[in-house]
Design an enzyme around this catalytic site. Structure first.
Site, PDB file in Angstrom:
ATOM      1  NE  ARG A   1      47.899  38.948  40.116  1.00 53.65           N
ATOM      2  CZ  ARG A   1      47.365  38.374  39.052  1.00 53.65           C
ATOM      3  NH1 ARG A   1      46.733  37.219  39.178  1.00 53.65           N
ATOM      4  NH2 ARG A   1      47.441  38.936  37.869  1.00 53.65           N
TER       5      ARG A   1
ATOM      6  CG  ASP B   1      72.385  16.229  48.793  1.00 55.51           C
ATOM      7  OD1 ASP B   1      72.996  15.337  49.392  1.00 55.51           O
ATOM      8  OD2 ASP B   1      72.552  17.443  49.025  1.00 55.51           O
ATOM      9  N   GLY B   2      70.112  14.092  45.354  1.00 59.41           N
ATOM     10  CA  GLY B   2      68.914  13.714  44.607  1.00 59.41           C
ATOM     11  C   GLY B   2      68.611  12.227  44.716  1.00 59.41           C
TER      12      GLY B   2
END
Length: 274
Positions: A163, A66-67
């Site tokens: 945050r 997939d990469g």
């Protein structure tokens, strides 16, 4: 017909025999194989520059996992060529053809018995440039021991100040990547929308949020941060960014029989009784 191949950058020599086998099958179907110059050098072959590969090919082939496909999709975006993924990796959410069934698939492909899925792409406006992400955009803190405040606005109004360790803005395709591991929802990949998932938020009331794809999102922080595209391209973030749906989708070539829910059950082990 020409197919432009890009090989998985790691273990290139290991997958060379598989590539040669697949190359022979393509050529037996009268499909000329072009090989990216970087991939070619890694296995001792002649290749062509990536830009020329994209221009001359009728379709592109990501030979890896997939990469490899995600990287190819982002790099070739402006050429608008459909991409076939041949899986020699591990996961295979996007690459559903294996070397063993290439012969059978190509016969159907040449008969027009295949489908093209159009997947949404994120366009990132940063310092006067347009950058693209197929899976996700991550705004991450740069210092391990500190938190980061990330302000998010839409054209509607101020949305939130996140945050924590950072924020993931994902496409539906990328919902099963970093977004999923951070607690975000799985979203059917042919839908369109932005998935905003906080990373380790300071407050437990900060939950994932899905926004329509026609929203423009503005993200800013006054702290030292990183902008990461698809986990592969990293920039120092010292200015605001805008997030929009890109004008064109990425086109993925798949078997007609491919079923997304079958993929989820296989890859995520859904429904298994232990």
């Amino acid at each position: 017909m020409k197919a432009g191949f890009v090989l998985k950058p790691k273990d290139t020599l290991k997958i060379k025999p598989l590539f040669l086998k697949v190359k022979e099958i393509f050529e037996s179907k009268n499909i000329e194989v072009l090989l990216d110059l970087v991939s070619a050098k890694a296995i001792g072959f002649r290749g062509v520059e990536f830009e020329k590969l994209c221009e001359e090919s009728d379709f592109l082939v990501a030979f890896g996992g997939d990469g490899t496909l995600i990287s190819l999709a982002r790099r070739s975006y402006k050429y608008d060529k459909p991409i076939l993924g041949i899986n020699v990796g591990n996961l295979g959410f996007l690459t559903d053809i294996n070397p063993d069934n290439v012969d059978e698939f190509l016969d159907k492909f040449l008969e027009g018995k295949y489908r093209i899925d159009e997947r949404m792409v994120i366009e990132v406006g940063y310092k006067g440039k347009n950058l693209y992400a197929f899976n996700d955009v991550v705004i991450s803190k740069d210092i391990i021991s500190s938190m980061i405040n990330i302000e998010v606005n839409t054209q509607e109004s101020f949305l939130n100040t996140y945050r924590g360790d950072g924020l993931i803005i994902s496409t539906p395709t990328g919902s099963t990547a970093y977004n999923l591991s951070a607690g975000g929802p799985v979203v059917y990949p042919l839908t369109e929308g932005f998935i905003l998932t906080p990373i380790c938020p300071h407050s437990l009331t900060q939950r994932p949020l899905v926004l329509p794809s026609n929203f423009e999102i503005e993200v800013s922080t006054k702290e030292v941060a990183k902008l990461i595209l698809d986990g592969q391209e990293i920039y120092n973030l010292n200015d605001k960014i805008t997030i929009n749906k890109a004008k064109k989708p990425i086109k993925l070539i798949h078997r007609i029989e491919r079923n997304y829910f079958d993929v989820l059950r296989e890859k995520l082990k859904w429904g298994e009784v232990k």
